[in-house]
Design an enzyme around this catalytic site. Structure first.
Site, PDB file in Angstrom:
ATOM      1  N   HIS A   1       0.626  -1.220  -0.117  1.00 22.12           N
ATOM      2  CA  HIS A   1       0.099  -0.086  -0.053  1.00 22.12           C
ATOM      3  C   HIS A   1       0.849   1.347   0.035  1.00 22.12           C
ATOM      4  CE1 HIS A   1       0.365   0.880   4.280  1.00 22.12           C
ATOM      5  NE2 HIS A   1       0.289  -0.343   4.410  1.00 22.12           N
TER       6      HIS A   1
ATOM      7  N   ASP B   1      -0.616   4.245   0.826  1.00 22.32           N
ATOM      8  CA  ASP B   1      -1.186   5.143   1.901  1.00 22.32           C
ATOM      9  C   ASP B   1      -0.594   5.167   3.050  1.00 22.32           C
ATOM     10  OD1 ASP B   1      -2.552   2.796   2.255  1.00 22.32           O
ATOM     11  OD2 ASP B   1      -4.315   3.706   3.039  1.00 22.32           O
TER      12      ASP B   1
ATOM     13  N   ASP C   1       6.019   1.625   6.760  1.00 16.10           N
ATOM     14  CA  ASP C   1       4.505   1.039   6.780  1.00 16.10           C
ATOM     15  C   ASP C   1       3.819   2.069   5.473  1.00 16.10           C
ATOM     16  OD1 ASP C   1       2.067   0.301   7.188  1.00 16.10           O
ATOM     17  OD2 ASP C   1       1.835   0.769   9.086  1.00 16.10           O
TER      18      ASP C   1
ATOM     19  N   GLU D   1      -5.361   1.001   2.526  1.00 10.42           N
ATOM     20  CA  GLU D   1      -5.033  -0.053   3.516  1.00 10.42           C
ATOM     21  C   GLU D   1      -5.253   0.599   4.828  1.00 10.42           C
ATOM     22  OE1 GLU D   1      -3.207  -2.905   6.196  1.00 10.42           O
ATOM     23  OE2 GLU D   1      -2.768  -0.733   5.865  1.00 10.42           O
TER      24      GLU D   1
ATOM     25  N   HIS E   1     -23.939  25.890  30.876  1.00  4.03           N
ATOM     26  CA  HIS E   1     -22.998  26.516  32.009  1.00  4.03           C
ATOM     27  C   HIS E   1     -22.773  25.660  33.178  1.00  4.03           C
ATOM     28  CE1 HIS E   1     -21.626  28.943  35.215  1.00  4.03           C
ATOM     29  NE2 HIS E   1     -21.614  30.059  34.172  1.00  4.03           N
TER      30      HIS E   1
ATOM     31  N   THR F   1     -15.943  27.098  31.229  1.00 11.29           N
ATOM     32  CA  THR F   1     -16.544  26.193  32.258  1.00 11.29           C
ATOM     33  C   THR F   1     -17.768  25.735  31.443  1.00 11.29           C
ATOM     34  OG1 THR F   1     -17.495  28.446  32.951  1.00 11.29           O
ATOM     35  CG2 THR F   1     -15.938  27.072  34.635  1.00 11.29           C
TER      36      THR F   1
ATOM     37  N   ARG G   1      -9.259  -5.869  18.445  1.00 10.73           N
ATOM     38  CA  ARG G   1      -8.471  -6.656  17.536  1.00 10.73           C
ATOM     39  C   ARG G   1      -9.020  -7.965  17.465  1.00 10.73           C
ATOM     40  NH1 ARG G   1      -4.943  -4.155  13.639  1.00 10.73           N
ATOM     41  NH2 ARG G   1      -5.022  -2.052  14.808  1.00 10.73           N
TER      42      ARG G   1
ATOM     43  N   SER H   1      -3.169  -5.703  11.488  1.00  7.98           N
ATOM     44  CA  SER H   1      -4.109  -6.360  10.718  1.00  7.98           C
ATOM     45  C   SER H   1      -3.774  -5.903   8.984  1.00  7.98           C
ATOM     46  CB  SER H   1      -5.487  -5.903  11.065  1.00  7.98           C
ATOM     47  OG  SER H   1      -5.718  -5.887  12.216  1.00  7.98           O
TER      48      SER H   1
ATOM     49  N   HIS I   1       2.423   4.242  12.564  1.00  7.42           N
ATOM     50  CA  HIS I   1       1.523   5.126  13.135  1.00  7.42           C
ATOM     51  C   HIS I   1       1.691   6.082  13.994  1.00  7.42           C
ATOM     52  CE1 HIS I   1      -1.448   1.768  11.836  1.00  7.42           C
ATOM     53  NE2 HIS I   1      -0.421   1.699  10.785  1.00  7.42           N
TER      54      HIS I   1
END
Ligand code: BES
Ligand code: ZN
Length: 463
Positions: free
Chosen positions: A86, A88, A119, A153, A213, A315, A328, A399, A427
């Site tokens: 991949h 991407d 990756d 991917e 508030h 606030t 996963r 994955s 990542h």
């Protein structure tokens, strides 16, 4: 190989220069404002395929980001490899934690740092260069090759299933090869034979019909941020088990033999914790760290937001809170079934004080690939030659959703030939590829294509 190896050696500097060009294109598939970069990157990959001698090179539109395809099919009688990778990449935030800019590949020490370096652009590029060396020096390849490089991917390969179903003839092959995983450790090559699946969910919790508030209304309604935190906290019990009803029902238990083989791998909880900067590890009781990461299903909150997060204090009792939650998965769970279980459970546990919405973003199935196939045998021989060491067998926790679909739709087994490292920061900030792995990867890929025919039944031995 006598001609191929010296060519690889002589072209190292150029390889790095070209890889830096590939890595300079910010091909972040999940962010709309990078759609133009995605096309630019697909074009770069297509040009590269033509340069290394691939034929029928095409940029193929999908419902999302385009695919890049090219082939070389002039070795009749030899196996046909479908190589998948991949182009991407994942988003780069938090940007301030990068030592050098993510799209300006920079060498520091023995690593090259950039988003996508490991990756997966760097690993795709490894195969490009192995093919190039062969084509330039020998004038042909020892196998037939189809290259399929996708741009989605990292967002769940949402359009790829359909493409594969509709292009069975185009993708017809004998095996799939993917380099999008890691080696067990530096200097320890490995063959990966299993990946986890995934169900990715987004939840939205709504309280009052507008932001309030926090002084005037605090104490009168359930703060959705608080409610969401309570919900998320309840998704694990005190033993680290996921509490989603039915979550473990379909889980295939680890075999005794596999637990023994994991235990034989060099691994230290203490070193692992230290490397990650945590005082103690966390996870499901009754399983080792490798078992938990490779072969047990888990649930993670990837992000949570709501209310005021800007500068200084405001606030406010927010009207909404959100979270991204992924699970996963392992065989024999299915992503659709687990997504349903999650939705049902989350709705059931939601307090009456808030409304919840649950939606699935994407999913993919866990994969187990055979380790006695001719493709794996060729990969073992190639890794031994490329890295000077016999590889070990390992699973991975990440994955690659299309692996199972290649089996289901095309009937093909995949060889997972990874050149990343466990600490490569995929990542996250400062992603890198180790230069020894990069060049060793090019040599190994060349050896792999060279070795494959002799391991393939009906194939013949090559010099
Ligand atoms: N290269 C990874 C997959 C991977 C990670 C393999 C770690 C082995 C070890 C891949 O690009 C990836 O990150 N995939 C996503 C898929 C998801 C979005 C469906 C992942 O695992 O999060
Ligand atoms: Zn990847």
């Amino acid at each position: 190989m006598e001609k191929v190896l010296p060519y690889i050696e002589a072209n190292k500097e150029r390889y790095l220069k070209e890889l830096k060009e590939f890595l300079a294109i910010p091909s972040i598939s999940s962010q709309k404002d990078h759609d133009g970069d995605m096309m630019k990157c697909a074009q770069w990959a297509a040009d590269q395929m033509r340069t290394i001698g691939m034929e029928s090179v095409q940029i193929l539109p999908t419902g999302g980001h385009p695919l890049v395809y090219g082939n070389w099919l002039h070795s009749p009688g030899d196996p046909t490899v479908l190589f998948y990778g991949h182009y991407d990449v994942q988003p780069v935030d938090p940007l301030n934690l990068w030592t050098s800019p993510p799209f300006e590949a920079t060498i520091r020490g023995e690593n090259l740092y950039a988003r996508g370096s490991a990756d997966d652009k760097g690993q795709v590029f490894i195969h490009f260069k192995a093919i190039e060396a062969y084509m330039k020096q020998v004038g042909s390849l020892p196998v037939n090759i189809k290259l399929l490089i996708e741009g989605e991917e990292e967002v769940g390969s949402v359009n790829l299933d359909r493409f594969v179903k509709e292009h069975k003839e185009m993708l017809k092959a004998d095996l799939v090869v993917i380099s999008d995983s890691g080696m067990y450790a530096k200097g320890v090559p490995s063959i990966c034979y299993s990946l986890r699946g995934l169900s990715y969910m987004e939840v939205e919790v709504t309280g009052p019909n507008r932001d309030l508030h926090s002084g005037s209304f605090g104490g009168s309604v359930h703060n959705p941020v608080q409610a969401l935190c309570e919900l998320i906290a309840s998704l694990h019990d005190k033993n680290g088990k996921v509490t989603v009803n039915g979550f473990y029902d379909a889980v295939r238990p680890l075999t005794k033999a596999e637990r023994v083989s994991f235990k034989k791998l060099p691994f230290s909880d203490k070193k692992y914790a230290k490397e990650l900067g945590v005082k103690q590890l966390y996870g499901e009781k009754g399983f080792t760290t490798l078992e938990r990461v490779w072969a047990r299903p888990t649930l993670e909150c990837n992000g949570i937001w709501g209310g005021y997060t800007g500068e200084g204090a405001k606030t406010v009792l927010p009207a909404k809170a959100f979270a991204k939650i992924s699970m996963r998965l392992v065989p024999d769970q299915t992503s659709a079934e687990v997504a349903k279980l999650f939705e049902k459970h989350f709705r059931k546990i939601a307090p009456k004080t808030v409304d919840v919405k649950v939606r699935m973003l994407h999913g993919g199935e866990a994969a187990i690939t055979p380790i006695d196939s001719p493709g794996v045998k060729a990969a073992v021989a190639a890794l031994e030659k490329g890295f000077g060491k016999k590889p070990l067998y390992q699973r991975e926790g990440g994955s690659i959703p299309i692996v199972v679909q290649f089996k289901n739709i095309l009937g093909l087994d995949t060889v997972l030939l990874g050149f990343g490292l466990p600490d490569e920061n995929a990542h996250s900030p400062d992603e890198f590829i180790n230069l020894d792995n990069f060049f060793g990867g090019i040599r190994t890929s060349a050896y792999f294509y060279n070795e494959l025919p002799s391991f393939w039944k009906g194939g013949h031995k090559r010099k």
